[in-house]
Design a protein around this motif. Sequence first.
Motif, PDB file in Angstrom:
ATOM      1  N   TYR A 137       0.841  -1.224   0.000  1.00  0.00           N
ATOM      2  CA  TYR A 137       0.000   0.000   0.000  1.00  0.00           C
ATOM      3  C   TYR A 137       0.866   1.260   0.000  1.00  0.00           C
ATOM      4  CZ  TYR A 137      -3.051  -3.607   1.931  1.00  0.00           C
ATOM      5  OH  TYR A 137      -3.729  -4.776   2.145  1.00  0.00           O
ATOM      6  N   GLY A 176      -6.746   7.321  -1.250  1.00  0.00           N
ATOM      7  CA  GLY A 176      -6.185   6.002  -1.535  1.00  0.00           C
ATOM      8  C   GLY A 176      -7.200   4.906  -1.313  1.00  0.00           C
ATOM      9  N   GLU A 177      -7.533   4.670  -0.041  1.00  0.00           N
ATOM     10  CA  GLU A 177      -8.465   3.583   0.278  1.00  0.00           C
ATOM     11  C   GLU A 177      -9.874   3.901  -0.204  1.00  0.00           C
ATOM     12  OE1 GLU A 177      -7.036   0.924   1.128  1.00  0.00           O
ATOM     13  OE2 GLU A 177      -5.151   1.972   1.431  1.00  0.00           O
ATOM     14  N   ILE A 220      -8.675   5.265  -4.976  1.00  0.00           N
ATOM     15  CA  ILE A 220      -7.697   5.982  -5.831  1.00  0.00           C
ATOM     16  C   ILE A 220      -8.408   7.102  -6.620  1.00  0.00           C
ATOM     17  CG2 ILE A 220      -5.777   5.757  -7.457  1.00  0.00           C
ATOM     18  CD1 ILE A 220      -5.288   3.917  -5.100  1.00  0.00           C
ATOM     19  N   GLN A 260       0.107   7.978   2.312  1.00  0.00           N
ATOM     20  CA  GLN A 260       0.217   7.095   1.145  1.00  0.00           C
ATOM     21  C   GLN A 260       0.769   7.828  -0.089  1.00  0.00           C
ATOM     22  OE1 GLN A 260      -2.577   3.680  -0.953  1.00  0.00           O
ATOM     23  NE2 GLN A 260      -3.106   4.396   1.052  1.00  0.00           N
ATOM     24  N   GLY A 267      -5.754   3.145  -9.865  1.00  0.00           N
ATOM     25  CA  GLY A 267      -6.878   2.283  -9.541  1.00  0.00           C
ATOM     26  C   GLY A 267      -7.656   1.910 -10.789  1.00  0.00           C
ATOM     27  N   TYR A 306      -7.488  -4.806  -3.370  1.00  0.00           N
ATOM     28  CA  TYR A 306      -8.509  -3.772  -3.571  1.00  0.00           C
ATOM     29  C   TYR A 306      -8.330  -2.660  -2.555  1.00  0.00           C
ATOM     30  CZ  TYR A 306     -11.101  -6.383   0.052  1.00  0.00           C
ATOM     31  OH  TYR A 306     -11.466  -7.018   1.203  1.00  0.00           O
ATOM     32  N   THR A 307      -9.057  -1.550  -2.761  1.00  0.00           N
ATOM     33  CA  THR A 307      -8.953  -0.429  -1.819  1.00  0.00           C
ATOM     34  C   THR A 307      -9.971  -0.657  -0.700  1.00  0.00           C
ATOM     35  OG1 THR A 307     -10.483   0.907  -3.154  1.00  0.00           O
ATOM     36  CG2 THR A 307      -8.129   1.214  -3.562  1.00  0.00           C
ATOM     37  N   ARG A 318      -6.158  -1.739  -6.861  1.00  0.00           N
ATOM     38  CA  ARG A 318      -5.121  -0.709  -6.822  1.00  0.00           C
ATOM     39  C   ARG A 318      -3.793  -1.277  -7.335  1.00  0.00           C
ATOM     40  NH1 ARG A 318      -5.315  -0.540  -0.993  1.00  0.00           N
ATOM     41  NH2 ARG A 318      -4.161   1.405  -0.976  1.00  0.00           N
ATOM     42  N   GLU A 371       0.085  -0.210  -6.943  1.00  0.00           N
ATOM     43  CA  GLU A 371       1.069   0.674  -6.320  1.00  0.00           C
ATOM     44  C   GLU A 371       2.426  -0.034  -6.254  1.00  0.00           C
ATOM     45  OE1 GLU A 371      -0.178   3.074  -2.884  1.00  0.00           O
ATOM     46  OE2 GLU A 371      -2.163   2.199  -3.102  1.00  0.00           O
TER      47      GLU A 371
END
Length: 423
Positions: A60, A202-203, A206, A234, A353, A378-379, A387, A389
């Motif tokens: 993450y 982020g969570e 995205i 993040q 995302g 996933y977020t 996601r 990253e």
Amino acid sequence: MIADTEAHIDEVIEKYSKYVNPGLTKLLQFGGFGDVEMEALGCEVTLASGTTCLDFLGGYGVFALGHRNPRVVEAVHRQLDRMPLSTRAFFHEPQAILSEMLAKCTPGNLTYSFYSNSGAEAVEAALKFARAATGRTEFISTEGAYHGKSLGALSVTGRQKYRLPFEPLIPGVSFVPYNSADAINEQIGANTAAVIIETVQGEGGIIPALPGYISDIRDICSKNGSLLIVDEVQTGLGRTGLMWGVDHDGVVPDIMTMAKALGGGVMPIGATITTPEVWEGVFRENPYIHTSTFGGNPMACAAAIAALQIIQEDNLSQAAFLMGSRLISGLKNVQALVGESIKEVRGQGLMIGVEFSIQDVAELTINGMARRGVIAGYTLNNPRVIRFEPPLIVSEEQIDAAVNIFSESALEAVEMLEGIESI
Ligand SMILES: Cc1ncc(COP(=O)(O)O)c(C=O)c1O
């Protein structure tokens, strides 16, 4: 797989099920992660089964420099051999050096750093500092925001599902839609201590801030005597294609939080950096008003110093921008192939995302990718979004390989679901 290896994997998973978290154990197995990680280097993780995976989840955002970056590992080893933890009676050099580096590489007059061990703790400190510095008690956050799960951080996290079992949380927090400065303008009042915001949610799935959104919030806060807390836990340290998410809008927050990538993928460390005005308001009368035993310990600071040097010297923000463009365009090609099951591909730098129309397709795709050797996830506040990253050191070849595997997995997931629906 040889029988011994299989038995070893089963034993570890059984212990998780019995002694860690039975529900999480099932979830990980269902997601295709029923293996045990053994070692990692760069973008690759080797599992007990012998499989090597490409890490496109990147912890993450923790593994900006990849796994076990040799310069970070060496810096931590050196500190480990001298003095890993501080007496907390004397000064120590790593914290002095790191704090000067952070003051120099963060925007404007952000100067003083408070250290902790995680993102949530960095946010806790930010919320406390905002209250003490302003004498006000309320906060504005955004729907879908994620700031951590300790009581204070959870109070400004914008998903009911995570808050509800722990209520009452801290009072006076309101949530407004993300990317609407007008909504903040309407909500802000004489008792608003701060607005807390991510520059890319982020969570939340995205979701990048629209150009001008963060600077509009800056203006609104300044006009109303409220502070601006930007949570860069993040987004910070190159992830979005610039050193900080706020740099996209040229904004100077009053308080900024960071964690994840700061420890170079080797040590946990969080930091909350503030302007001199905010610091004065919090610590003037009592320098011990907010503390952490392990926060800013010498080993964590040594890791962070090396991480900052590498990110700057190797221009990893630029790498994130270039590799992010390649990844986004690859994923958009897959979207064209897969059709309406993929609603949108979006992101900034290497924080990307893919939003699916149906959660089951997203879950099956993650499972398919895991089976084919690419780690994705996933977020938390929007499970329809996968996601991406990866480490900022990811190569073009690794991006292309991950895109191909995503394509195969998404097509397979859509087919599987169509098959089930037609039964
Ligand atoms: C923006 C943001 N803030 C805070 C946190 C909480 O960090 P931690 O899990 O280290 O407590 C996260 C974690 O994902 C995050 O993304």
